[in-house]
Design an enzyme around this catalytic site. Structure first.
Site, PDB file in Angstrom:
ATOM      1  N   ASN A  11      25.656 -12.946 -60.517  1.00  0.00           N
ATOM      2  CA  ASN A  11      24.621 -14.580 -60.737  1.00  0.00           C
ATOM      3  C   ASN A  11      24.771 -14.514 -62.201  1.00  0.00           C
ATOM      4  OD1 ASN A  11      23.280 -16.282 -61.135  1.00  0.00           O
ATOM      5  ND2 ASN A  11      22.467 -15.939 -59.290  1.00  0.00           N
ATOM      6  N   ARG A  94      28.626 -16.924 -59.400  1.00  0.00           N
ATOM      7  CA  ARG A  94      28.783 -17.892 -59.883  1.00  0.00           C
ATOM      8  C   ARG A  94      28.657 -18.447 -60.530  1.00  0.00           C
ATOM      9  NH1 ARG A  94      22.545 -19.474 -61.013  1.00  0.00           N
ATOM     10  NH2 ARG A  94      22.405 -21.591 -61.025  1.00  0.00           N
ATOM     11  N   HIS A 182      22.185 -26.173 -58.660  1.00  0.00           N
ATOM     12  CA  HIS A 182      21.788 -25.376 -57.359  1.00  0.00           C
ATOM     13  C   HIS A 182      22.322 -25.936 -55.658  1.00  0.00           C
ATOM     14  CE1 HIS A 182      18.177 -25.299 -60.219  1.00  0.00           C
ATOM     15  NE2 HIS A 182      18.298 -24.203 -59.609  1.00  0.00           N
ATOM     16  N   ARG A 242      11.826 -25.601 -68.363  1.00  0.00           N
ATOM     17  CA  ARG A 242      12.602 -26.697 -68.982  1.00  0.00           C
ATOM     18  C   ARG A 242      11.306 -28.184 -68.508  1.00  0.00           C
ATOM     19  NH1 ARG A 242      17.657 -25.110 -65.076  1.00  0.00           N
ATOM     20  NH2 ARG A 242      16.709 -23.058 -65.899  1.00  0.00           N
ATOM     21  N   GLY A 328      12.038 -18.748 -54.816  1.00  0.00           N
ATOM     22  CA  GLY A 328      10.839 -18.131 -55.839  1.00  0.00           C
ATOM     23  C   GLY A 328       9.180 -19.109 -55.166  1.00  0.00           C
ATOM     24  N   GLU A 379      21.691 -17.047 -52.437  1.00  0.00           N
ATOM     25  CA  GLU A 379      22.889 -17.471 -52.883  1.00  0.00           C
ATOM     26  C   GLU A 379      24.006 -16.409 -53.324  1.00  0.00           C
ATOM     27  OE1 GLU A 379      20.449 -18.335 -56.313  1.00  0.00           O
ATOM     28  OE2 GLU A 379      21.538 -20.006 -56.568  1.00  0.00           O
TER      29      GLU A 379
END
Ligand code: ADP
Ligand code: UVW
Ligand code: MG
Length: 393
Positions: A11, A94, A182, A242, A328, A379
């Site tokens: 990833n 990913r 995601h 972001r 998280g 993931e």
């Protein structure tokens, strides 16, 4: 289906490559996970086994000038020296953007690698980072099968009305539309709901993936029907660095007042969000520990925006039966969960404060009309499952 050997998942993000190793002979048991951080400066490689024991701690020195292919070669050699019977049978990646056409995981043939690379204009920040390890592995182990799992793919079920921007038609036809991200995380959560809460899985659920990058997904009967990220991973929620949703007029204003393209990009991706508003950090842990008013303001804005966007998805779903927190912040911050649930009391959501503090699986009270849950995402497991399924073809 191949039931021997191990599958490596990669990833690759903006500053690190996370990896995990899954044992095909033990029901895809995760036998190792780790990360190579600081790729752009002095890489740091660490990995732990399934008991959390440290397997490697290696820091390159500045004078090593460690190149990306060199670091990946070291990773592969390390993995191979820790493999049991069967060796490495596949690498699953990913890939953040799959454009309009990649709506399912695929085997990475040279032709497919070129097709993924051709999508770079859609995501110039993430795709080169995703493609570099694919090419490095192809060079080092040309016969090792590699598979791509796209973050956008799970959202291919989103109806046209929910992915269209109100812009001129020719731009929409050129691919300027919402894709959503995601997806591997949401697919994993949908699977967990199906297994552990089938009634909820068949209903209307909002999943809050709150990591450094954060988004929401509206699931109806396990399928994505709306999400807060759009054309890029900038849209929707406020994130670590972001901005989330912003009036596009702000960008015109900045462009007209001396900001160049690179500066605007840097501001939106790396200087905004929790970091930008607090001026302290993009990490929720540091902001919760701070006494500064700016830290409190950033966290309040984060919860406000989260509740606001949840309201939008409730409307897209025509009501809501469940709210799932993951990643998280979602898995670990009782305070953020409590703040956002308090703002959603109008929905009939009643948080169980004890369960919330204990990070329990179910955190709503029995009387709550919306079931609130915490489900840790994975993931990597999703990538390993897809890779194993494709190996069998
Ligand atoms: N114990 C904790 N309490 C509050 N926030 C936490 C905790 N642990 C991690 N986080 C938050 O989770 C974020 C990282 O989430 P993660 O899903 O690992 O991110 P990503 O995979 O997007 O890099 C950190 O930036 C931090 O804000
Ligand atoms: C798409 C995205 O935001 O990814 P991440 O959460 O890994 O930054
Ligand atoms: Mg993440």
């Amino acid at each position: 289906m191949s039931r021997t050997g191990s599958i490596l998942t990669l990833n690759a993000g903006s500053s690190s490559v996370k990896f995990a190793l899954f044992d095909a002979s033990r029901d895809l048991h995760q036998s190792m996970r780790g990360e190579i951080e600081n790729l752009s400066s002095v890489p740091h490689f660490h990995a732990v086994d399934d008991q959390g024991r440290v397997l490697i701690e290696r820091r390159w020195k500045a004078e090593d000038n460690a190149s990306y292919p060199h670091v990946i070669e070291e990773l592969l050699s390390f993995i191979e020296s820790h493999l049991g019977k069967g060796g490495l049978t596949a690498v699953g990646h990913r890939i953040v953007h799959g454009g309009a056409d990649f709506t399912a995981p695929v085997k990475l043939t040279p032709k497919v690698i070129d097709a993924v690379e051709a999508l770079t204009p859609l995501d110039p920040l993430h795709l080169p980072l995703n493609i570099a390890p694919i090419r490095a592995v192809a060079e080092a182990r040309p016969r090792l099968p590699q598979f791509a799992c796209f973050d956008t793919a799970f959202h291919h079920t989103i109806p046209k009305v929910a992915r269209t921007y109100a812009i001129p038609r020719d731009l929409t036809e050129k691919g300027v539309r919402a894709y959503g991200f995601h997806g591997l995380s949401y697919e994993y959560i949908a699977g967990q709901l199906q297994q552990h809460a089938p009634d909820l899985a068949a209903g209307r659920v909002i999943v809050a993936h709150l990591g450094a990058g954060a988004s929401l997904c509206a699931l109806k009967n396990g399928q994505s029907i709306a999400t807060t990220m759009g054309f890029s991973a900038l849209d929707g929620l406020m994130m670590a660095t972001r901005c989330g949703i912003i009036d596009p007029g702000v960008l015109l204003y900045l462009g007209r007042h001396g900001y160049n393209f690179k500066q605007i990009e840097e501001m939106l991706y790396r200087k905004s969000g929790l970091l930008g508003v607090s001026g302290i950090s993009g990490d929720v842990r540091e902001l919760l520990a701070s006494d500064a008013d700016e830290a409190r303001e950033a966290l309040d804005l984060f919860s406000y925006r989260l509740a606001w966007e949840i309201g939008a998805l409730v409307s897209a779903l025509g009501g809501v039966d469940g709210l799932v927190f993951t990643a998280g912040i979602g898995e670990h911050s009782a305070e953020i969960r409590a703040n956002v649930c308090a703002r959603l009391a109008w929905l009939g959501l009643r948080l169980d404060p004890w369960a919330n503090e204990a990070h329990a699986g179910v955190i709503s009270l029995g009387e709550s009309t919306v079931a609130a849950r915490i489900i840790p995402t994975n993931e990597e497991a999703m990538i390993a499952q897809h890779s194993q399924a494709l190996l069998a073809h």
